[in-house]
Design a protein around this motif. Sequence first.
Motif, mmCIF file in Angstrom:
data_model
loop_
_atom_site.group_PDB
_atom_site.id
_atom_site.type_symbol
_atom_site.label_atom_id
_atom_site.label_comp_id
_atom_site.label_asym_id
_atom_site.label_seq_id
_atom_site.Cartn_x
_atom_site.Cartn_y
_atom_site.Cartn_z
ATOM 1 N N GLU A 132 39.440 43.378 43.194
ATOM 2 C CA GLU A 132 38.404 42.954 42.249
ATOM 3 C C GLU A 132 38.948 41.928 41.254
ATOM 4 O O GLU A 132 38.302 40.907 40.981
ATOM 5 C CB GLU A 132 37.847 44.162 41.508
ATOM 6 N N ASP A 133 40.147 42.163 40.715
ATOM 7 C CA ASP A 133 40.762 41.216 39.789
ATOM 8 C C ASP A 133 41.023 39.875 40.452
ATOM 9 O O ASP A 133 40.804 38.820 39.852
ATOM 10 C CB ASP A 133 42.085 41.771 39.257
ATOM 11 N N ILE A 134 41.501 39.920 41.685
ATOM 12 C CA ILE A 134 41.813 38.682 42.408
ATOM 13 C C ILE A 134 40.544 37.897 42.702
ATOM 14 O O ILE A 134 40.494 36.684 42.489
ATOM 15 C CB ILE A 134 42.595 39.000 43.697
ATOM 16 N N ILE A 135 39.499 38.572 43.162
ATOM 17 C CA ILE A 135 38.224 37.898 43.441
ATOM 18 C C ILE A 135 37.660 37.274 42.170
ATOM 19 O O ILE A 135 37.192 36.136 42.170
ATOM 20 C CB ILE A 135 37.206 38.878 44.066
ATOM 21 N N THR A 136 37.713 38.019 41.070
ATOM 22 C CA THR A 136 37.203 37.508 39.790
ATOM 23 C C THR A 136 37.975 36.267 39.359
ATOM 24 O O THR A 136 37.385 35.301 38.875
ATOM 25 C CB THR A 136 37.283 38.601 38.705
ATOM 26 N N ALA A 137 39.283 36.276 39.555
ATOM 27 C CA ALA A 137 40.109 35.129 39.158
ATOM 28 C C ALA A 137 39.863 33.907 40.035
ATOM 29 O O ALA A 137 39.905 32.779 39.547
ATOM 30 C CB ALA A 137 41.586 35.526 39.216
ATOM 31 N N LEU A 138 39.591 34.120 41.319
ATOM 32 C CA LEU A 138 39.497 32.997 42.258
ATOM 33 C C LEU A 138 38.074 32.507 42.520
ATOM 34 O O LEU A 138 37.900 31.381 42.983
ATOM 35 C CB LEU A 138 40.158 33.367 43.583
ATOM 36 N N GLN A 139 37.082 33.326 42.245
ATOM 37 C CA GLN A 139 35.691 32.913 42.475
ATOM 38 C C GLN A 139 34.962 32.958 41.140
ATOM 39 O O GLN A 139 34.556 34.022 40.669
ATOM 40 C CB GLN A 139 35.007 33.826 43.504
ATOM 41 N N GLY A 140 34.796 31.800 40.537
ATOM 42 C CA GLY A 140 34.168 31.714 39.220
ATOM 43 C C GLY A 140 32.667 31.934 39.212
ATOM 44 O O GLY A 140 32.095 32.284 38.182
ATOM 45 N N PRO A 163 35.323 47.218 51.805
ATOM 46 C CA PRO A 163 33.987 47.223 51.200
ATOM 47 C C PRO A 163 34.073 46.955 49.694
ATOM 48 O O PRO A 163 35.049 47.332 49.034
ATOM 49 C CB PRO A 163 33.467 48.638 51.460
ATOM 50 N N GLN A 164 33.049 46.325 49.170
ATOM 51 C CA GLN A 164 33.051 45.906 47.773
ATOM 52 C C GLN A 164 33.219 47.084 46.806
ATOM 53 O O GLN A 164 33.857 46.933 45.767
ATOM 54 C CB GLN A 164 31.766 45.145 47.462
ATOM 55 N N ASP A 165 32.704 48.254 47.149
ATOM 56 C CA ASP A 165 32.852 49.396 46.241
ATOM 57 C C ASP A 165 34.291 49.892 46.160
ATOM 58 O O ASP A 165 34.649 50.645 45.248
ATOM 59 C CB ASP A 165 31.913 50.534 46.621
ATOM 60 N N GLN A 166 35.158 49.433 47.062
ATOM 61 C CA GLN A 166 36.567 49.800 47.043
ATOM 62 C C GLN A 166 37.463 48.781 46.332
ATOM 63 O O GLN A 166 38.635 49.049 46.089
ATOM 64 C CB GLN A 166 37.075 50.003 48.480
ATOM 65 N N TRP A 167 36.926 47.611 45.999
ATOM 66 C CA TRP A 167 37.712 46.555 45.387
ATOM 67 C C TRP A 167 38.492 46.993 44.142
ATOM 68 O O TRP A 167 39.647 46.610 43.998
ATOM 69 C CB TRP A 167 36.854 45.344 45.053
ATOM 70 N N PRO A 168 37.907 47.782 43.239
ATOM 71 C CA PRO A 168 38.683 48.164 42.048
ATOM 72 C C PRO A 168 39.872 49.078 42.384
ATOM 73 O O PRO A 168 40.797 49.190 41.591
ATOM 74 C CB PRO A 168 37.681 48.929 41.187
ATOM 75 N N ALA A 212 48.919 32.031 45.374
ATOM 76 C CA ALA A 212 49.904 33.095 45.162
ATOM 77 C C ALA A 212 49.478 33.820 43.888
ATOM 78 O O ALA A 212 49.450 33.228 42.811
ATOM 79 C CB ALA A 212 51.298 32.518 45.006
ATOM 80 N N MET A 213 49.109 35.082 44.030
ATOM 81 C CA MET A 213 48.639 35.883 42.903
ATOM 82 C C MET A 213 49.683 36.941 42.565
ATOM 83 O O MET A 213 50.383 37.423 43.455
ATOM 84 C CB MET A 213 47.309 36.559 43.253
ATOM 85 N N PRO A 214 49.769 37.333 41.295
ATOM 86 C CA PRO A 214 50.720 38.388 40.930
ATOM 87 C C PRO A 214 50.404 39.688 41.665
ATOM 88 O O PRO A 214 49.237 40.081 41.774
ATOM 89 C CB PRO A 214 50.512 38.566 39.423
ATOM 90 N N SER A 215 51.420 40.335 42.193
ATOM 91 C CA SER A 215 51.191 41.606 42.879
ATOM 92 C C SER A 215 50.814 42.672 41.861
ATOM 93 O O SER A 215 51.073 42.527 40.668
ATOM 94 C CB SER A 215 52.431 42.025 43.667
ATOM 95 N N GLY A 216 50.184 43.722 42.348
ATOM 96 C CA GLY A 216 49.763 44.815 41.478
ATOM 97 C C GLY A 216 48.345 44.688 40.978
ATOM 98 O O GLY A 216 47.809 45.612 40.379
ATOM 99 N N ALA A 225 58.793 38.120 45.682
ATOM 100 C CA ALA A 225 58.252 39.394 46.153
ATOM 101 C C ALA A 225 57.221 39.940 45.179
ATOM 102 O O ALA A 225 56.508 40.876 45.500
ATOM 103 C CB ALA A 225 59.381 40.397 46.339
ATOM 104 N N SER A 226 57.126 39.346 43.996
ATOM 105 C CA SER A 226 56.158 39.823 43.008
ATOM 106 C C SER A 226 54.815 39.106 43.109
ATOM 107 O O SER A 226 53.993 39.212 42.222
ATOM 108 C CB SER A 226 56.736 39.670 41.599
ATOM 109 N N THR A 227 54.607 38.379 44.213
ATOM 110 C CA THR A 227 53.321 37.711 44.421
ATOM 111 C C THR A 227 52.695 38.150 45.742
ATOM 112 O O THR A 227 53.382 38.623 46.645
ATOM 113 C CB THR A 227 53.467 36.173 44.431
ATOM 114 N N VAL A 228 51.396 37.978 45.811
ATOM 115 C CA VAL A 228 50.623 38.261 47.015
ATOM 116 C C VAL A 228 49.981 36.956 47.449
ATOM 117 O O VAL A 228 49.415 36.230 46.622
ATOM 118 C CB VAL A 228 49.521 39.314 46.715
ATOM 119 N N GLN A 229 50.083 36.629 48.724
ATOM 120 C CA GLN A 229 49.474 35.413 49.248
ATOM 121 C C GLN A 229 48.007 35.689 49.580
ATOM 122 O O GLN A 229 47.702 36.648 50.291
ATOM 123 C CB GLN A 229 50.221 34.940 50.490
#
Length: 71
Positions: free
Chosen positions: A38-46, A64-69, A30-34, A10-14
């Motif tokens: 923006e963090d997820i995109i940065t981690a997955l798209q180099g 929208p991209q301005d809402q990512w953070p 599977a990414m850590p929840s929370g 339950a502590s991950t997001v698919q």
Amino acid sequence: MHTLNKSISASTVQVAVIPHPFSVERQRHAMPSGRSVEDIITALQGDPLLRRHAHVYLNGDYIPQDQWPHV
């Protein structure tokens, strides 16, 4: 629509991504929840150029991209 694997914590997001605009290959992570979108995109798209042109949908809603953070 989506089924969760019972072994997934339950502590991950698919997350499903198509990392390149000219590919149909979908990758699942599977990414850590929370973490923010923006963090997820940065981690997955180099590639910073491709990251700037990414599109994000959460449960079918466009983010929208301005809402990512903040999401």
